[in-house]
Design a protein around this motif. Sequence first.
Motif, short mmCIF file in Angstrom:
data_model
loop_
_atom_site.label_atom_id
_atom_site.label_comp_id
_atom_site.label_asym_id
_atom_site.label_seq_id
_atom_site.Cartn_x
_atom_site.Cartn_y
_atom_site.Cartn_z
N ILE A 1 0.72 -1.13 -0.06
CA ILE A 1 -0.11 0.07 -0.02
C ILE A 1 0.87 1.11 0.08
N LEU A 2 1.89 1.15 0.71
CA LEU A 2 2.76 2.38 0.97
C LEU A 2 3.50 2.47 -0.37
N LYS A 3 3.86 1.57 -0.82
CA LYS A 3 4.51 1.53 -2.46
C LYS A 3 3.60 2.13 -3.38
N GLN A 4 2.47 1.71 -3.29
CA GLN A 4 1.45 2.19 -4.35
C GLN A 4 1.19 3.90 -4.29
N ALA A 5 1.44 4.09 -2.96
CA ALA A 5 1.22 5.52 -2.66
C ALA A 5 2.47 6.43 -2.95
N ARG A 6 3.68 5.43 -3.41
CA ARG A 6 4.78 6.23 -3.73
C ARG A 6 5.47 6.66 -2.51
N LEU A 7 5.21 6.22 -1.36
CA LEU A 7 5.89 6.53 -0.10
C LEU A 7 6.89 5.94 0.27
N VAL A 8 7.04 4.78 -0.29
CA VAL A 8 8.30 3.75 -0.05
C VAL A 8 8.72 3.24 -1.41
N LEU B 1 12.25 4.82 2.50
CA LEU B 1 11.54 6.22 2.21
C LEU B 1 11.48 6.54 0.91
N ALA B 2 10.51 6.92 0.03
CA ALA B 2 10.70 7.32 -1.23
C ALA B 2 11.43 8.43 -1.67
N ASP B 3 11.17 9.55 -0.73
CA ASP B 3 12.03 10.79 -0.95
C ASP B 3 11.75 11.50 0.34
N ASP B 4 12.60 12.62 0.45
CA ASP B 4 12.54 13.59 1.43
C ASP B 4 10.77 14.35 2.03
N HIS B 5 9.89 14.26 1.02
CA HIS B 5 8.90 14.53 1.34
C HIS B 5 8.09 14.00 2.45
N ILE B 6 8.59 12.53 2.67
CA ILE B 6 7.81 11.98 3.79
C ILE B 6 8.34 12.63 5.29
N TYR B 7 9.68 12.89 5.31
CA TYR B 7 9.95 13.64 6.47
C TYR B 7 9.64 14.72 6.92
N THR B 8 9.11 15.61 5.62
CA THR B 8 8.49 16.88 5.75
C THR B 8 7.04 16.66 6.07
N ILE B 9 6.34 15.68 5.58
CA ILE B 9 4.83 15.50 6.02
C ILE B 9 4.89 15.00 7.55
N PHE B 10 5.97 14.19 8.18
CA PHE B 10 6.03 13.84 9.48
C PHE B 10 6.32 15.41 10.37
N ARG B 11 7.30 15.89 9.92
CA ARG B 11 7.76 16.97 10.75
C ARG B 11 6.55 17.88 10.77
N GLN B 12 5.91 18.33 9.98
CA GLN B 12 4.69 19.01 9.99
C GLN B 12 3.49 18.80 10.89
#
Length: 135
Positions: free
Chosen positions: A59-66, A79-90
Amino acid sequence: TDILAPDDPALQSMADLFKVFGDPRVRILFALFQQETCVQEIANRLGMTQSAISHQLRILKQARLVSSRREGKSIFYALADDHIYTIFRQALEHIAENQLFNAIGFVRFAEKKFFAFHGKPLAFHKGICYNKSVQ
């Protein structure tokens, strides 16, 4: 002016992305923060079966998060990219802001109750509660 119209398809895509951030997927993403790892390591860390972790990773891979890479018979996930860090930090900043607001509200409530009961002001300093008149 609005950046997106209320019926813009991007809003549905955003809603679909937010749906992915449920438990246990958030915990799986968090497990991948430090390094890429295999399904077995994630399963051990989270106390889940390999099958359950594999399902959630799909599921995470289909959402392009992994993302994944194969090394021999093993598949490593990251993790697919740095956007995930940003989402978590926010998200964590939002939670901390709300908790701070709740803590300030509690302190104000406690001060009012103490003053109403004792007729003296109450102060909080570095996590210690004391009666101002005793100083």
